[in-house]
Write a protein that holds these residues in place. Sequence first.
Motif, PDB file in Angstrom:
ATOM      1  N   GLY A  13       1.344  -1.599  -0.184  1.00 55.25           N
ATOM      2  CA  GLY A  13      -0.132  -0.196   0.056  1.00 55.25           C
ATOM      3  C   GLY A  13       0.941   1.067  -0.066  1.00 55.25           C
ATOM      4  N   SER A  14       0.437   2.407  -0.713  1.00 60.45           N
ATOM      5  CA  SER A  14       1.246   3.075  -0.574  1.00 60.45           C
ATOM      6  C   SER A  14       1.761   4.253   0.706  1.00 60.45           C
ATOM      7  CB  SER A  14       0.311   4.613  -1.616  1.00 60.45           C
ATOM      8  OG  SER A  14      -0.766   4.855  -1.291  1.00 60.45           O
ATOM      9  N   TRP A  15       0.237   4.312   1.062  1.00 62.54           N
ATOM     10  CA  TRP A  15       0.974   4.697   2.792  1.00 62.54           C
ATOM     11  C   TRP A  15       1.957   3.793   3.832  1.00 62.54           C
ATOM     12  CZ3 TRP A  15       1.289   8.235   6.525  1.00 62.54           C
ATOM     13  CH2 TRP A  15       1.235   7.458   7.697  1.00 62.54           C
ATOM     14  N   SER A  16       2.359   2.677   3.352  1.00 59.59           N
ATOM     15  CA  SER A  16       2.885   1.934   3.996  1.00 59.59           C
ATOM     16  C   SER A  16       3.799   1.976   3.478  1.00 59.59           C
ATOM     17  CB  SER A  16       2.856   0.399   4.283  1.00 59.59           C
ATOM     18  OG  SER A  16       1.503  -0.333   4.858  1.00 59.59           O
ATOM     19  N   VAL A  17       4.348   2.161   1.869  1.00 64.04           N
ATOM     20  CA  VAL A  17       5.495   2.956   1.396  1.00 64.04           C
ATOM     21  C   VAL A  17       5.984   3.944   1.989  1.00 64.04           C
ATOM     22  CG1 VAL A  17       6.429   3.617  -0.561  1.00 64.04           C
ATOM     23  CG2 VAL A  17       5.273   1.194  -0.997  1.00 64.04           C
ATOM     24  N   LEU A  18       5.848   4.470   2.193  1.00 62.67           N
ATOM     25  CA  LEU A  18       5.672   6.487   2.954  1.00 62.67           C
ATOM     26  C   LEU A  18       6.123   6.346   3.699  1.00 62.67           C
ATOM     27  CD1 LEU A  18       2.382   8.233   0.732  1.00 62.67           C
ATOM     28  CD2 LEU A  18       5.201   8.424   0.382  1.00 62.67           C
ATOM     29  N   ALA A  19       5.464   5.339   4.676  1.00 64.67           N
ATOM     30  CA  ALA A  19       5.914   5.501   6.318  1.00 64.67           C
ATOM     31  C   ALA A  19       6.954   4.501   6.557  1.00 64.67           C
ATOM     32  CB  ALA A  19       5.050   4.812   6.977  1.00 64.67           C
ATOM     33  N   ALA A  20       7.525   3.826   5.805  1.00 68.49           N
ATOM     34  CA  ALA A  20       8.959   3.142   5.296  1.00 68.49           C
ATOM     35  C   ALA A  20       9.914   3.925   4.971  1.00 68.49           C
ATOM     36  CB  ALA A  20       8.347   1.550   4.377  1.00 68.49           C
ATOM     37  N   LEU A  21       9.492   4.979   4.162  1.00 73.98           N
ATOM     38  CA  LEU A  21      10.911   5.910   3.511  1.00 73.98           C
ATOM     39  C   LEU A  21      11.061   6.836   4.665  1.00 73.98           C
ATOM     40  CD1 LEU A  21      10.018   6.759  -0.416  1.00 73.98           C
ATOM     41  CD2 LEU A  21      11.631   5.097   0.483  1.00 73.98           C
ATOM     42  N   SER A 130       6.057  20.287  -9.129  1.00 70.07           N
ATOM     43  CA  SER A 130       6.117  19.361 -10.250  1.00 70.07           C
ATOM     44  C   SER A 130       4.697  18.501 -11.287  1.00 70.07           C
ATOM     45  CB  SER A 130       6.946  17.928 -10.193  1.00 70.07           C
ATOM     46  OG  SER A 130       6.573  16.611 -11.212  1.00 70.07           O
ATOM     47  N   ASP A 131       4.817  19.059 -12.461  1.00 71.28           N
ATOM     48  CA  ASP A 131       4.096  18.178 -13.351  1.00 71.28           C
ATOM     49  C   ASP A 131       3.591  17.572 -13.310  1.00 71.28           C
ATOM     50  OD1 ASP A 131       3.409  21.285 -14.241  1.00 71.28           O
ATOM     51  OD2 ASP A 131       4.465  20.581 -15.371  1.00 71.28           O
ATOM     52  N   ARG A 132       3.830  16.118 -12.715  1.00 73.05           N
ATOM     53  CA  ARG A 132       4.364  14.794 -12.254  1.00 73.05           C
ATOM     54  C   ARG A 132       2.840  14.246 -11.129  1.00 73.05           C
ATOM     55  NH1 ARG A 132       8.391  10.300 -11.186  1.00 73.05           N
ATOM     56  NH2 ARG A 132       7.372   8.379 -11.249  1.00 73.05           N
ATOM     57  N   THR A 133       1.402  14.032 -11.070  1.00 74.74           N
ATOM     58  CA  THR A 133       0.922  14.042 -10.085  1.00 74.74           C
ATOM     59  C   THR A 133       1.770  12.746  -9.547  1.00 74.74           C
ATOM     60  OG1 THR A 133      -0.526  14.136 -12.591  1.00 74.74           O
ATOM     61  CG2 THR A 133      -1.862  13.053 -10.489  1.00 74.74           C
ATOM     62  N   GLY A 134       1.359  13.454  -7.997  1.00 78.65           N
ATOM     63  CA  GLY A 134       1.199  13.481  -6.947  1.00 78.65           C
ATOM     64  C   GLY A 134       2.535  13.193  -6.165  1.00 78.65           C
ATOM     65  N   CYS A 135       3.810  14.253  -7.620  1.00 79.56           N
ATOM     66  CA  CYS A 135       5.056  13.883  -6.805  1.00 79.56           C
ATOM     67  C   CYS A 135       4.633  14.958  -5.714  1.00 79.56           C
ATOM     68  CB  CYS A 135       5.708  14.133  -8.157  1.00 79.56           C
ATOM     69  SG  CYS A 135       7.757  14.519  -7.532  1.00 79.56           S
ATOM     70  N   GLY A 196       8.857  11.500  -4.462  1.00 78.94           N
ATOM     71  CA  GLY A 196       8.627  12.582  -4.341  1.00 78.94           C
ATOM     72  C   GLY A 196       9.224  13.136  -3.033  1.00 78.94           C
ATOM     73  N   ALA A 197       8.081  11.371  -1.966  1.00 82.33           N
ATOM     74  CA  ALA A 197       9.187  11.762  -0.284  1.00 82.33           C
ATOM     75  C   ALA A 197      10.710  11.395  -0.945  1.00 82.33           C
ATOM     76  CB  ALA A 197       8.225   9.951  -0.103  1.00 82.33           C
ATOM     77  N   GLN A 198      10.667  10.111  -0.989  1.00 74.99           N
ATOM     78  CA  GLN A 198      12.470   9.951  -1.539  1.00 74.99           C
ATOM     79  C   GLN A 198      12.860  11.463  -1.494  1.00 74.99           C
ATOM     80  OE1 GLN A 198      13.109   7.237  -4.837  1.00 74.99           O
ATOM     81  NE2 GLN A 198      11.992   5.350  -3.132  1.00 74.99           N
ATOM     82  N   GLN A 199      12.679  12.253  -2.806  1.00 74.49           N
ATOM     83  CA  GLN A 199      13.877  12.989  -2.679  1.00 74.49           C
ATOM     84  C   GLN A 199      13.634  14.166  -2.257  1.00 74.49           C
ATOM     85  OE1 GLN A 199      15.658  13.390  -5.638  1.00 74.49           O
ATOM     86  NE2 GLN A 199      15.161  11.216  -5.669  1.00 74.49           N
ATOM     87  N   LEU A 200      12.061  14.223  -0.680  1.00 72.91           N
ATOM     88  CA  LEU A 200      11.892  15.436  -0.049  1.00 72.91           C
ATOM     89  C   LEU A 200      13.491  14.310   0.800  1.00 72.91           C
ATOM     90  CD1 LEU A 200      10.359  15.952   3.041  1.00 72.91           C
ATOM     91  CD2 LEU A 200      11.676  17.654   1.253  1.00 72.91           C
ATOM     92  N   LEU A 201      13.080  13.866   1.618  1.00 73.91           N
ATOM     93  CA  LEU A 201      13.794  12.879   2.140  1.00 73.91           C
ATOM     94  C   LEU A 201      15.586  13.118   2.424  1.00 73.91           C
ATOM     95  CD1 LEU A 201      11.706   9.874   3.889  1.00 73.91           C
ATOM     96  CD2 LEU A 201      11.954  11.646   4.573  1.00 73.91           C
TER      97      LEU A 201
END
Length: 221
Positions: A13-21, A130-135, A196-201
């Motif tokens: 799930g997307s939440w698990s991925v973001l939380a894991a990152l 970013s124009d990339r939807t979700g980033c 987007g999360a990876q790059q922010l971190l």
Amino acid sequence: MSVESVPFDRQSGSWSVLAALAEADGSAHHPFVQAMSARGAATRDLADAIHLLCALHGRQPGVIDHALAHGPNAIAESWLDEAAYAFADERALLARLTAAAGPIPSTPGQAESEAAVTHQLHALDMLAQSDRTGCAVGAAIALVLDWRAIRHVLEAAADRAGFAPLPSTLPIDADTATLAATIAADPAIERAMSFGAQQLLAQHRALWDLADARKSARDRH
């Protein structure tokens, strides 16, 4: 663990991925953040950290504001609006702490440090617009998640300045998880949010690396 080593597993799930990152590569695990959050940190090092944080996140518009202004869907807009309102308080706290810290500590290589932060600001602006939807939403979510660890540094600085900051009112995990699960029905959006999360971190890690290098430079002089 680097962010690149965290697999994008749609089954989790997307939440698990973001939380894991955020857990794997967030600020909480950086040695400099741990040192600044503990009692006994040198006043000049804590002050320098606050100045660097203010340079990166003390301006408006910031990451969340840009993401909100960049045309999110209705579901993301509600979460971003709440997050932007709450982060305005965090920005005000940063400004107060920066004023209390006084001038930025004299450090060798100041011009190079300023150039590095300017580069980071540009990178964050690019992510959040970013124009990339979700980033942009992924970057905003990562900022909210990582701010918990950063808050420990702010609270340590506030304690040094002699006041207790109000608790953060940034969105809670349940609301963020609902947002992530709702808008990431499309795998491409999931991947963009993760990016987007990876790059922010990564930008946060770079900031702490810079702060640690500046500390070492002061210690040698």
